[in-house]
Design a protein around this motif. Sequence first.
Motif, short mmCIF file in Angstrom:
data_model
loop_
_atom_site.label_atom_id
_atom_site.label_comp_id
_atom_site.label_asym_id
_atom_site.label_seq_id
_atom_site.Cartn_x
_atom_site.Cartn_y
_atom_site.Cartn_z
N SER A 1 -35.22 -12.83 41.40
CA SER A 1 -35.61 -12.59 42.80
C SER A 1 -35.81 -13.90 43.56
O SER A 1 -35.74 -13.93 44.78
CB SER A 1 -36.88 -11.74 42.88
N GLY A 2 -36.04 -14.98 42.84
CA GLY A 2 -36.26 -16.27 43.48
C GLY A 2 -34.99 -17.07 43.72
O GLY A 2 -34.94 -17.91 44.61
N ALA A 3 -33.96 -16.82 42.91
CA ALA A 3 -32.71 -17.56 43.05
C ALA A 3 -31.54 -16.65 43.42
O ALA A 3 -30.42 -17.13 43.61
CB ALA A 3 -32.39 -18.31 41.75
N GLY A 4 -31.77 -15.35 43.49
CA GLY A 4 -30.71 -14.43 43.88
C GLY A 4 -29.69 -14.17 42.79
O GLY A 4 -28.56 -13.81 43.08
N LEU A 5 -30.09 -14.33 41.54
CA LEU A 5 -29.15 -14.15 40.44
C LEU A 5 -28.84 -12.69 40.18
O LEU A 5 -29.72 -11.84 40.26
CB LEU A 5 -29.70 -14.76 39.15
N ARG A 6 -27.60 -12.43 39.84
CA ARG A 6 -27.23 -11.13 39.30
C ARG A 6 -27.69 -11.10 37.85
O ARG A 6 -27.86 -12.14 37.21
CB ARG A 6 -25.71 -10.95 39.35
N SER A 7 -27.84 -9.90 37.30
CA SER A 7 -28.30 -9.81 35.91
C SER A 7 -27.32 -10.51 34.96
O SER A 7 -27.75 -11.18 34.02
CB SER A 7 -28.52 -8.35 35.50
N LEU B 1 -35.14 -24.13 42.29
CA LEU B 1 -35.97 -23.21 41.54
C LEU B 1 -37.34 -23.11 42.20
O LEU B 1 -38.02 -24.12 42.39
CB LEU B 1 -36.11 -23.72 40.10
N ARG B 2 -37.72 -21.91 42.58
CA ARG B 2 -39.03 -21.71 43.22
C ARG B 2 -40.14 -22.07 42.22
O ARG B 2 -39.99 -21.87 41.02
CB ARG B 2 -39.17 -20.27 43.70
#
Length: 199
Positions: free
Chosen positions: A39-45, A83-84
């Motif tokens: 949720s912090g970097a917008g990554l897909r699974s 990275l948050r």
Amino acid sequence: MTQNQIKRTSCRPLTAAEQDRVLMSATRARQVAAWLLMSGAGLRSASALALTLGDARMAVRDGVLRLPKSAVKRARAATTLPLRPEARVALGVWLCARTEEPAEALLFGVSRVTMWSDFRSMFAAAGLEGMDVPGLMGTHVARKTFAKRVLVAARDAAQKNGAIEPLEVARRALGHGSLATTVAYLPVSTEDVFDAILA
């Protein structure tokens, strides 16, 4: 449109309060790290599951996540993402439990189904609405949450200085090739429309 596409386009972003409840409902450090990273970097699974311990160790050390081209859907080159801070801490905690493992070991070491199940159990424990609607609440919720946060932050920055286009910022952050994809991707609620009219 395939069933998988229908599921992804129908999921929704979480509010800040819902995100807090999700984190409070996590029972494993892996779940916290996966949620905050995605949720912090917008990554897909698929991208999160392709990360190695070595990738995560460098991310915690440097504050940026380097994704190889192979880990990003339709990428033309490797991708670097900030990275948050909260994701950096959660990754550090998760890595502490895995200090003896080699750098090439997978960061999460679970299947897509297990990650989906982890997220679904956190969402259910958090009492989120929509759990009864097939496809509404899965791992892609993290990416939608990221997209909404980036769009709101870009909109706020544009209101201050007017120099940026919020949808273009969201498109780039998501790695979309087309603005049309980003527009279709971001949900617009009746509340969003009312807020815009009354602003």
